[in-house]
Design a protein around this motif. Structure first.
Motif, PDB file in Angstrom:
ATOM      1  N   GLY B  31       0.813  -1.204   0.000  1.00 45.77           N
ATOM      2  CA  GLY B  31       0.000   0.000   0.000  1.00 45.77           C
ATOM      3  C   GLY B  31       0.842   1.248   0.000  1.00 45.77           C
ATOM      4  O   GLY B  31       0.468   2.266  -0.576  1.00 45.77           O
ATOM      5  N   ASN B  32       2.012   1.191   0.627  1.00 48.11           N
ATOM      6  CA  ASN B  32       2.846   2.375   0.751  1.00 48.11           C
ATOM      7  C   ASN B  32       4.133   2.302  -0.046  1.00 48.11           C
ATOM      8  O   ASN B  32       4.762   3.321  -0.272  1.00 48.11           O
ATOM      9  N   HIS B  61      -2.297   6.244  -4.102  1.00 44.31           N
ATOM     10  CA  HIS B  61      -3.360   7.233  -3.950  1.00 44.31           C
ATOM     11  C   HIS B  61      -4.373   6.984  -5.066  1.00 44.31           C
ATOM     12  O   HIS B  61      -4.022   7.008  -6.231  1.00 44.31           O
ATOM     13  N   PRO B  62      -5.602   6.720  -4.689  1.00 41.79           N
ATOM     14  CA  PRO B  62      -6.581   6.287  -5.694  1.00 41.79           C
ATOM     15  C   PRO B  62      -6.857   7.327  -6.789  1.00 41.79           C
ATOM     16  O   PRO B  62      -7.227   6.976  -7.894  1.00 41.79           O
ATOM     17  N   TYR B  83      -0.859  13.341   3.683  1.00 44.68           N
ATOM     18  CA  TYR B  83      -0.783  11.873   3.629  1.00 44.68           C
ATOM     19  C   TYR B  83       0.635  11.417   3.327  1.00 44.68           C
ATOM     20  O   TYR B  83       1.174  10.497   3.957  1.00 44.68           O
ATOM     21  N   ASN B  86       2.915  11.841   6.250  1.00 44.66           N
ATOM     22  CA  ASN B  86       2.630  10.784   7.214  1.00 44.66           C
ATOM     23  C   ASN B  86       3.348   9.491   6.822  1.00 44.66           C
ATOM     24  O   ASN B  86       3.981   8.811   7.647  1.00 44.66           O
ATOM     25  N   ARG B  90       6.401   7.376   8.749  1.00 44.66           N
ATOM     26  CA  ARG B  90       6.321   5.969   9.148  1.00 44.66           C
ATOM     27  C   ARG B  90       7.412   5.138   8.486  1.00 44.66           C
ATOM     28  O   ARG B  90       7.922   4.178   9.066  1.00 44.66           O
ATOM     29  N   ASP B 189       8.062  -5.015   7.182  1.00 44.76           N
ATOM     30  CA  ASP B 189       7.167  -3.870   7.330  1.00 44.76           C
ATOM     31  C   ASP B 189       7.101  -3.408   8.775  1.00 44.76           C
ATOM     32  O   ASP B 189       6.299  -3.869   9.594  1.00 44.76           O
ATOM     33  N   ASN B 191       6.390  -0.417   9.815  1.00 41.63           N
ATOM     34  CA  ASN B 191       5.707   0.878   9.926  1.00 41.63           C
ATOM     35  C   ASN B 191       4.824   1.020  11.150  1.00 41.63           C
ATOM     36  O   ASN B 191       4.506   2.115  11.573  1.00 41.63           O
TER      37      ASN B 191
END
Lengths: 448, 977
Positions: B31-32, B61-62, B83, B86, B90, B189, B191
Motif C-alpha cells: 500500500g505504501n 493514492h486512488p 498523507y 505521514n 512511518r 514492514d 511501519n
C-alpha cells in the motif's frame, strides 16, 4: 494486501470521571436489580449533553489558547453555542438560547443538523466530530448518508458551515438529478456494499471538491440511510426470535438419537411435531414477548388527574426511542435505520439462541466435547473467568459488535448503556438468568 | 494524473548514495511501497554483480494524488501532502527500528544495507534473502500438515521474539508480513512498530488488518496494547493456517471460534487427538478477547508449540504419547455393542459399597486394588468402561489408563518386565532413544512422576487368573509398579487368594452381581422376558449370563420352544449350550438354500469350536497361537475326507464336496472357519493384539470341552467297531443252562408263565442277550487286564520304585493297552428298535451294558496311560511310597466301583430277558474273575426290582466318588464314565 484505515487514537482510554465512577459502581459487587436501580438513582453520574459539550468546548478553548487566538466566549459554553448556532441556523439568539437551555437541562437533545453545526462551531475534525455525534446521539457520522458525507468533507477540509452548506446544496442537487435507484433486483444480484467500505473509500479517495463530486457520481446507487451490515444483523436476530427453535432441528435429531430408541423415521416425525408446536412468531409477538420489557409505550409526561405518569430522568432516558412495533416494522422495510438501542437489545436477547455450537457439534467432529465442564482445562484455555472477567470480555465483544456496524462503543456515562453493562455482568453471577432476562428484571423494577 | 502507480521499468537506473542500481523487476507492491529486484556491479570485480531489493516509498493514492513525474521523481498534489508526509514519517520510523534491531541481531532481522532520500521520496536498499511470503505460501499450497504449520509458527515466534526482547511490539503481524526461509522467518514492514517505552506518549497510528488485529487495536484502546497484542496476531495467523480462513467477527464476537475448529478440518485428519486438542487450545487461548487471558510472552507460546510437535510426532515417553497409544489400542481391540450396566463394588476391607467413579477417584489419587469376581461377573467389561472413559478425550491433568490383558503372559515364556514391555511395544520412539534399556529408564521416570496431584498412569491388569501357572515374575513386577509414586494398579482375579502370598498392600474389592431390580430393569430395557424361575433369575445376576440370555431371546424371539427351554435352564453351561444351539439354528436359517454353508456352520460350531476349547484345556491355557489353531483347522479339514469320521458323523458323509466347494486347502479353511466365521461373523473367538486366539469368554471352555470330549468318544467308539469278532476273551464260553439259576429266577417270580413275548420279540431278545453277553465278556477281560497290573505280585516293588518291578508293570500295562475291541459286538439298529418296542424294556441300561467295553477301553486309554506315567516314568513326581500306593488304590477302587455298577445293571436288565437267556448270561458271568464276588454276596435273582434299583443307585454314587478320587490324583479321566 492493502492496509486498512489507519487509526489514530489517544494514548489513554478516555474514561472520564463519569465513566470511571459508573463502571466502578457496576463492577464492584454483585448488584441485585434493586441495588442497581438505587445506584442509578443515587450514585450513577449520567453523561448528559451538558457534560459532553462541556468537554469538547474545553478542548476547543485549549486549542485556541495554544494558537493564541481570541476566546470570544471565555468559558461560557451556553453563550458560545447560542451565538454560533444562531448564526448558522439563522434564527434569533433568544430562540437558540432557549434551545441550548433545554439541551443543557436535559429536557431534550439536539437533532443531527444541530449537532453538525456544533461540530463546525467547535472546529472539530472529522474524527472528533464523529465522536461528538456518537456521544450525544446513536451513531457518529453516517457515511452512507449523502448529506452527512458532505458535512464530513467540510469538516475534513476545515470549511465553514456556510461553505459546507452551500456545497451540500450543490452536491445534493446533482445527486438528486443523477440518482440511480438501488433497486431490489440490484440488491438481490449484487454483493451488498457496507457502510465501512464507503467510509474507507471516502477517506482514501476524497480530498477535493472534484473528488467529492466524482465520489458521489460513482457511488450514487449505494447511498442510503440504511446501515447495510447492521440491517443484515438486525434481520438475522429478528428471525431468530421469530423462530427460535428452527435451528434446533439438528440438535433435536442428535438428542433423540442418543437418548431414545427411535428409528430414523420416528426421530424425524418427532422433530416435525416439535417444529409444529414452535410455530413462527409474528413481529408483533416478538415485540411483545421479547422487546416490551415493561417499558411503557405511552409518551405522556405529565401527571394529570387522569393518572398519567411523570417520568424520572432515568425512565425518560431509557424510554427514549424504545422500539415499538411500528419502528421495528419500519426497520424491517428499511424505511428507518436500525438504531443502536435496538441492535443492543437484540444482541442481549439472542445471545442464548446462538446455536451454532449446538447445530454443528457432531460428536465425532467436536474437539471439545466432554471438556466443557473440566475446570482445569478451561483454565488452560484462558476461559476460567469470574464475573468481572466475563463482563470485561463481553464488553470487548459488544464494542467490536457496535464498531463493526459503525456505532459508538458502550458508554458508561449513558444510563441505557449502564443497564446493558449490568446485564453483561449480572447474567454470569451464578444466577440462572440470561442477559435478556436480567435486563428485563431491572426494567420491570424501574417502570413498575 | 491517473490513479495507477507508474512503476520503474526493468533496466531503469537508480543512483543512490553514489551507487548505480539497475532495476531487474518488481518484487512486490504494498500500500505504501514498491519493492524492486535490482543489481549493482561489484567495485572490484566489475564483471560480477550484487543482488539487492530496493524499497521505494510510493504510497498508493486512488486519485493519483501521489505520482511519478516525467523525471521519474515522486510528486504529490497539495491535497495529498499530509498523507505523503505521514507515510514518510512511518517509513523513516520503520527504517529506524529495522536498523536498531539489526545492530542487535543481524542474523535474525531482514537486512538493510542503506537508506536514502532521493527522487522525491525515500529508498531503502535491502538484502536479498530468498524465501517466500507466507501469504503466497498459503495461497499456493494445497494443504500444509499440522507439523509443517507448527514449524512455521516456531519460526514466526523466533522473529517476534526479537522485537519483544528489544521492548518493541510489531503490531502488524499477518501472513503477508512474514517471509519464510528454510531455517527462519523474518517479519517485514516496520511501519507499525511501537516501542513499549513510548506507550504513554502522544498520539499513535496503527494499522488495523482484518482477521489479524487484536481487539484493543480495533477499539483504539492503547492502554491495553502489550506483548499479548502481538501474540493475538500470531495466533490469528495460526488460525488462518489451520482453517484456511481469516478470523471473522462470527468467531470473535459470537463465540463461534470453537465451532470453526472442527476435528474434520483437513489439517487435522490423521493427526493424534492430543495434538489436535493442543492446536485448538493454542488458538482459543491466544485469541482471548482480554489480553491478560492470552499467552503473555513468546516463550509461553513457544512451549505450547513444542508440546504440539511432541504430540504430533508421538515420540518418546510422554503423557500424551502414551494416551494416544492407549486410545489407538482401545479403538482396535474393544468392540462393545452393548451398553454398560452399572454394578456395585464391595470394598471388603471397609465393608462398604462403592461406585465405579469412587474407585476411579481412588485410583487417580494412587492406590492398588484387586478386583475380584466370578467368571462372567463383568470385571473385564468394568475395566473396558474405565478405559473407554479415559480415552474419549485427552485431558492433561488426568492419568493415562493403560489396559494389559494378562492372558498374554501365557505366551511370554515367563519373561520379566512383561507389563513394561507391553507398554513400550506400542510407543513410537525417536532415533535418539536407542535400545530398550534407555526407554525403560525413561519409563521409570514417567512412573515416578505425578501430575497435578494425580498419578501419571493407571494400569488395568485384566485376568490374573489367566496368566498360566508360572507367574512369580509377573507378580513381582506388579508389586514393583504399584510401589511407584506415579502409578496406580487395578488387577482382576476370580478370587483374592493371591493376597495371602503376594500383591502386598493391595486392597480387595469385589464386583457384585446385579440385584434383581437391576436385572428386571435391564430385561425391560432389552425388551426380553424377565424369567419367573428363581434359579434363572439368580443366574441372570451374572452380567455375562444376562447378555447371553438376551442374545438367545434375540435369536428366536417368537419361539415358544425357546421360551420353554429357557425356563428350564439352571446353570451357566445350560445357557451356553442353549445359546450355541440357537446360534446354529440362526445360522442355518440365514444360510437357508445353501446346504454347503449350512453344513459348514454346523461343523464349525459342533466340532471345530469344541476342538479349540479342548486344546486350550489340554494345554491349560486360555489362548492359542496361530500355529496351534491352524493345526486344529488342518485336522478338522482333513477329517471331512476321512470315511471313518464321516461314518461317525453321517451328516457330513459324502458332503465334503459341497462343503468345501470354494475351499482349496486347509489354509483357506482356516481363513473361512476361524477368521470369517468364528472370529468375524459369530464373535465366538477373539483375537488379541498379539495375534493369539481366545474364546469370547473362558466360561465357554467347560461346556465346549465336554462337547469336544463327547465327539472324541463317539469317534473312538466308531473306530473300534465294525470289525469281525474273532477269538474270544470270554471265560466260560460254553453256555450252560443252570437249573439252580432257573429255580431262583422262578422263585422271584421274575419268570412267569403268564405272559409271553411274541415270536418276534423273542427273537429280538435273543439277539440282544447274545450281544450283551459278548460285550460283557470283553468288558470283563479289560477289567481283568487292569487288575492284573494293579494286583501283580511285584506291586510292592513298584511302590518302592524297584526298577525291575516297575519294568514289569510297564510291560503289563502295555499288554493291557494292546488289547482292542476287535470282538466287540455292535448293537444292530433293528435290534435296538425292536427292544424299544418291547414295553418296559430298560433300553438305557441295556445299551450301557453293551457299551461297557468301549467305555472301559476309553478309560484304559486315559487311566492306564496315566498310571504308567505316574508309576513308571523317570520324570514322575510320585516318588513317595504312600503316594504311589494311593495311586494304585484309587485306581483299583474305581475299577471295583465300576464293576459293581455294571453288575447291578446286569442284574437289572436280566429281569427283562427271557428266562433262559438270563440264566445263560448269569451263568456265564458268575465264574468270571470280575463278577464272581458279587455273585457270592448278592442274591442275584432273588431280589425285587426296587432293591436292584437301589443297589444301582448306590453303586452309581460309589462310582462317582471313585471317579472324583481318581481326578483328585490327577488321573486324566474327565470325559469317561
Amino acid at each position: 494486501m492493502t492496509k486498512e484505515n489507519n487509526l489514530k487514537f489517544d494514548s489513554e482510554r478516555e474514561y472520564t470521571y463519569i465513566s470511571s465512577n459508573n463502571l466502578t459502581g457496576i463492577k464492584s459487587e454483585a448488584l441485585s436489580p434493586e441495588e442497581l436501580i438505587k445506584f442509578m438513582e443515587n450514585g450513577f453520574i449520567c453523561r448528559t449533553f451538558k457534560d459532553t459539550i462541556a468537554q469538547f468546548y474545553t478542548e476547543y478553548e485549549k486549542e485556541k489558547r495554544e494558537k493564541c487566538e481570541e476566546q470570544e466566549y471565555k468559558g461560557d459554553v451556553k453563550r458560545f453555542l447560542s451565538g454560533k448556532l444562531s448564526d448558522m441556523a439563522q434564527i434569533s439568539y433568544d430562540s437558540m438560547s432557549r434551545n441550548v437551555r433545554n439541551w443543557m437541562n436535559g429536557v431534550n437533545v439536539p437533532h443531527r443538523e444541530q449537532l453538525f453545526q456544533m461540530c463546525f462551531a467547535l472546529e472539530l475534525d472529522e474524527r472528533r466530530a464523529s465522536q461528538l455525534l456518537a456521544s450525544i446521539s446513536d451513531t457518529g457520522i453516517h457515511y452512507r448518508n449523502p448529506e452527512e458525507l458532505v458535512y464530513a468533507f467540510g469538516l475534513r477540509q476545515r470549511m465553514s458551515y456556510g461553505e459546507t452548506l452551500q456545497l451540500k446544496n450543490e452536491v445534493m442537487e446533482q445527486y438528486a438529478q443523477n440518482r440511480k435507484p438501488s433497486s431490489s433486483s440490484k440488491e438481490n444480484k449484487e454483493v451488498k456494499v457496507y457502510t465501512r467500505q464507503i467510509q474507507r473509500k471516502f477517506l482514501d479517495e476524497v480530498h477535493t471538491v472534484e473528488d467529492l463530486k466524482q465520489f458521489f457520481d460513482e457511488n450514487n446507487a449505494v447511498f442510503g440511510k440504511i446501515h447495510e451490515a447492521a440491517y443484515d444483523e438486525f434481520m438475522r436476530m429478528i428471525k431468530l426470535l421469530q423462530n427460535p427453535e428452527a435451528d434446533f432441528e439438528a440438535y433435536w435429531m442428535q438428542y433423540l438419537k442418543e437418548n431414545t430408541k427411535y428409528t430414523e423415521e420416528e426421530r424425524q416425525k418427532e422433530v416435525e411435531k416439535i417444529k409444529q408446536d414452535l410455530k413462527k412468531k409474528s413481529v408483533e409477538e416478538v415485540i411483545e414477548e421479547y422487546l416490551r420489557m415493561y417499558v411503557p409505550q405511552n409518551t405522556s409526561r405529565k401527571n394529570t388527574s387522569e393518572g398519567k405518569r411523570n417520568y424520572t430522568y432515568l425512565q425518560r432516558v431509557i424510554k427514549k426511542n424504545w422500539p415499538s412495533e411500528s419502528t421495528i416494522s419500519k426497520m424491517k422495510t428499511k424505511e428507518m435505520d436500525v438504531s443502536r438501542k435496538v441492535l443492543l437489545l437484540l444482541f442481549l436477547l439472542t445471545e442464548e439462541f446462538e446455536v451454532s455450537d449446538l447445530i454443528n457439534r457432531e460428536k465425532e467432529d467436536d474437539i471439545f466435547s466432554d471438556l466443557d465442564d473440566d475446570d482445569e482445562y478451561l483454565n488452560d484455555l484462558g476461559e476460567m473467568e469470574d464475573a468481572n472477567d466475563r463482563m470485561e470480555r463481553r464488553i470487548v465483544q459488544l464494542n467490536l459488535f457496535l464498531e463493526a456496524y459503525g456505532m459508538n462503543q458502550l458508554d458508561p456515562g449513558s444510563a441505557f448503556d449502564c443497564f446493558v453493562l449490568y446485564a453483561l455482568k449480572a447474567s454470569y453471577d451464578g444466577a440462572e438468568d440470561n442477559m435478556g432476562e436480567r435486563f428485563k428484571s431491572v426494567l420491570k423494577l424501574l417502570f413498575e | 494524473m491517473g490513479n495507477i502507480r507508474s512503476l520503474r521499468k526493468n533496466g531503469d537506473k537508480l543512483i543512490l548514495g553514489g551507487c548505480t542500481y539497475t532495476i531487474k523487476d518488481v518484487e512486490g507492491c504494498g500500500g505504501n511501497s514498491v519493492v524492486y529486484h535490482a543489481i549493482y556491479n561489484d567495485n572490484l570485480n566489475r564483471e560480477l554483480q550484487h543482488e539487492v531489493l530496493i524499497k521505494e516509498l510510493y504510497p498508493y493514492h486512488p486519485r493519483g494524488g501521489i505520482y511519478r513525474d516525467e523525471n521519474g521523481n515522486i510528486s504529490y498534489v497539495s491535497e495529498a501532502e499530509e498523507y505523503m508526509q505521514n507515510c514518510k514519517m512511518r517509513f523513516k520510523q520503520g527504517n529506524e527500528i529495522n536498523l536498531r534491531l539489526l545492530q542487535t541481531l543481524p542474523s535474525q532481522i531482514s537486512g538493510n544495507v542503506n537508506s536514502y532520500e532521493a527522487y522525491g521520496t525515500y529508498y531503502s536498499v535491502l538484502t536479498v534473502h530468498g524465501g517466500q511470503n507466507l501469504e503466497n505460501v498459503l495461497e499456493t499450497t494445497d494443504s500444509l500438515s499440522l507439523r509443517e504449520a507448527a514449524k512455521i509458527m516456531e519460526k514466526v515466534l523466533d522473529a517476534v521474539e526479537i522485537f519483544h526482547e528489544n521492548e518493541m511490539l510489531h503490531l502488524d503481524i499477518s501472513p503477508d508480513n512474514i517471509i519464510l526461509l528454510p531455517e527462519q522467518a523474518f517479519l517485514i514492514d516496520y511501519n507499525s512498530v511501537w516501542s513499549v517505552s513510548d506507550k504513554h506518549n502522544g498520539v499513535f497510528s496503527f494499522c488495523e488488518k482484518e482477521g489479524y488485529s487484536a481487539p484493543e487495536i480495533r477499539l483504539c484502546d492503547a492502554g491495553k496494547i502489550s506483548y499479548a497484542t502481538d501474540i493475538y496476531s500470531v495466533c490469528a495467523v495460526f488460525y488462518r493456517i489451520l482453517t484456511g480462513n481469516k478470523l471473522t467477527d462470527n468467531e470473535i464476537i459470537r463465540n463461534g471460534l470453537k465451532s470453526s475448529l472442527r476435528a474434520n478440518l483437513s489439517i487435522f485428519r490423521g493427526e493424534p487427538n492430543s495434538a489436535v486438542l493442543k492446536a485448538a487450545q493454542i488458538v482459543i487461548k491466544g485469541l482471548q478477547m482480554l489480553p491478560e487471558k492470552r499467552y503473555q510472552s513468546v516463550a509461553a507460546l513457544r512451549r505450547e508449540f513444542d508440546e504440539l510437535l511432541l504430540r504430533i510426532e508421538g515420540k518418546g515417553i510422554s503423557h500424551s504419547a502414551i494416551w494416544e497409544s492407549s486410545r489407538n489400542i482401545y479403538r482396535k481391540t474393544v468392540h462393545c455393542d452393548t451398553s454398560y450396566i452399572l454394578q456395585d463394588i464391595q470394598n471388603s476391607y471397609m465393608m462398604k459399597q462403592i461406585s465405579g467413579n469412587e474407585l476411579y477417584s481412588d485410583l487417580k489419587d494412587r492406590s492398588k486394588v484387586l478386583l475380584k469376581g466370578s467368571g462372567g461377573m463383568g470385571k473385564t467389561r468394568f475395566m473396558e468402561e474405565l478405559w473407554k472413559n479415559n480415552v474419549r478425550q485427552y485431558r492433561e491433568a488426568e492419568p493415562v489408563v493403560w489396559f494389559v490383558p494378562l492372558k498374554e503372559y501365557q505366551y511370554t515364556a515367563n519373561e520379566t518386565a512383561f507389563i513394561r514391555k507391553h507398554l513400550l511395544k506400542h510407543l513410537c520412539f525417536s532415533t535418539e532413544s536407542i535400545g530398550t534399556g534407555e526407554s525403560l529408564h525413561e519409563l521409570e521416570q514417567f512412573f515416578n512422576g505425578k501430575r497435578r496431584g494425580n498419578v501419571n498412569i493407571i494400569f488395568l491388569l485384566d485376568g490374573l487368573n489367566e496368566t498360566g501357572t508360572d507367574r512369580e515374575k509377573l507378580l513381582r513386577e506388579i508389586e514393583e509398579l504399584s510401589a511407584k509414586e506415579g502409578v496406580s494398579v487395578l488387577v482382576t482375579e476370580r478370587s483374592d487368594e493371591v493376597l495371602t502370598y503376594g500383591l502386598q498392600g493391595f486392597q480387595s474389592v469385589e464386583l457384585l452381581p446385579l440385584d434383581q431390580e437391576k436385572v428386571r430393569q435391564e430385561t425391560e430395557k432389552m425388551q426380553i422376558p424377565y424369567p419367573a424361575d428363581k434359579r434363572m433369575q439368580n443366574l441372570l445376576g451374572n452380567p455375562m449370563m444376562l447378555e447371553l440370555y438376551a442374545k438367545v431371546c434375540g435369536l428366536r424371539k417368537d419361539s415358544s420352544e425357546t421360551q420353554e427351554e429357557i425356563m428350564s435352564i439352571s446353570s451357566p453351561e445350560q445357557l451356553i449350550q442353549l445359546y450355541l444351539g440357537q446360534l446354529l439354528k440362526y445360522q442355518l436359517r440365514v444360510h437357508s438354500g445353501k446346504p454347503g454353508i449350512q453344513l459348514c456352520s454346523k461343523y464349525i460350531l459342533n466340532h471345530m469350536l469344541p476342538d479349540i476349547a479342548g486344546e486350550m484345556k489340554k494345554k491349560n491355557k486360555t489362548l492359542l497361537s496361530v500355529d496351534e489353531v491352524y493345526k486344529i483347522a488342518q485336522k478338522n479339514y482333513s477329517n471331512l475326507y476321512k470315511k471313518e469320521f464321516c461314518k461317525t458323523f453321517p451328516e457330513y458323509l459324502g458332503k465334503s464336496r459341497i462343503m468345501l466347494d470354494r475351499i482349496a486347502d486347509a489354509s483357506e479353511w482356516f481363513d473361512f472357519a476361524i477368521e470369517e466365521h468364528l472370529t468375524g461373523e459369530l464373535g465366538l473367538l477373539v483375537k488379541t493384539g498379539n495375534g493369539y486366539y481366545g474364546l469370547v469368554h473362558d466360561n465357554f471352555i467347560k461346556y465346549l470341552t465336554e462337547a469336544s470330549e463327547h465327539n472324541r468318544t463317539v469317534y473312538r467308539k466308531r473306530q473300534r467297531r465294525g470289525t469281525i469278532l474273532k477269538g474270544t476273551a470270554i471265560t466260560g464260553a460254553c453256555v450252560i443252562l443252570s437249573l439252580s439259576v432257573i429255580c431262583i429266577l422262578h422263585k422271584t417270580g421274575i419268570i412267569s408263565d403268564d405272559k409271553g413275548p411274541s415270536e418276534e420279540e423273542q427273537r429280538i431278545l435273543k439277539r440282544a442277550a447274545a450281544c450283551m453277553q459278548m460285550n460283557l465278556g470283553i468288558f470283563s477281560g479289560f477289567v481283568s487286564d487292569q487288575k492284573s497290573v494293579l494286583e501283580m505280585d511285584e506291586i510292592e516293588g513298584v511302590l518302592n520304585q524297584d526298577s525291575t518291578a516297575v519294568e514289569e508293570m510297564e510291560n503289563r500295562i502295555d499288554i493291557a493297552l494292546s488289547k482292542d475291541l476287535d470282538n466287540y459286538s455292535e448293537l444292530k439298529p433293528e435290534v435296538r428298535d425292536g427292544l424299544i418296542e418291547i414295553s418296559d424294556f430298560p433300553i438305557t441300561e441295556y445299551v450301557d451294558l453293551c457299551d461297557a467295553p468301549v467305555d472301559m477301553s476309553d478309560f484304559m486309554e486315559s487311566a492306564l496311560v496315566d498310571l504308567k506315567e505316574k508309576m513308571c516314568s523317570q520324570d514322575s513326581v510320585y516318588r513317595e511310597y504312600e503316594d504311589r500306593k494311593a495311586l494304585v488304590e484309587v485306581y483299583e477302587g474305581y475299577l471295583n466301583a465300576y464293576t459293581e455298577f455294571i453288575f447291578y445293571e446286569l442284574d437289572y436288565v436280566s429281569n427283562f430277558l427271557l428266562p433262559e437267556q438270563a440264566a445263560e448270561i448269569l451263568d456265564a458271568n458268575q465264574y468270571s474273575r470280575v463278577f464272581r464276588n458279587y455273585f457270592k454276596t448278592v442274591q442275584i435273582g432273588n431280589q425285587d426290582i426296587e432293591s436292584i434299583r437301589r443297589g444301582m443307585e448306590s453303586a452309581d454314587k460309589k462310582l462317582r466318588a471313585a471317579k472324583a478320587e481318581m481326578l483328585s490324583w490327577n488321573y486324566n479321566i474327565e470325559g469317561v464314565k
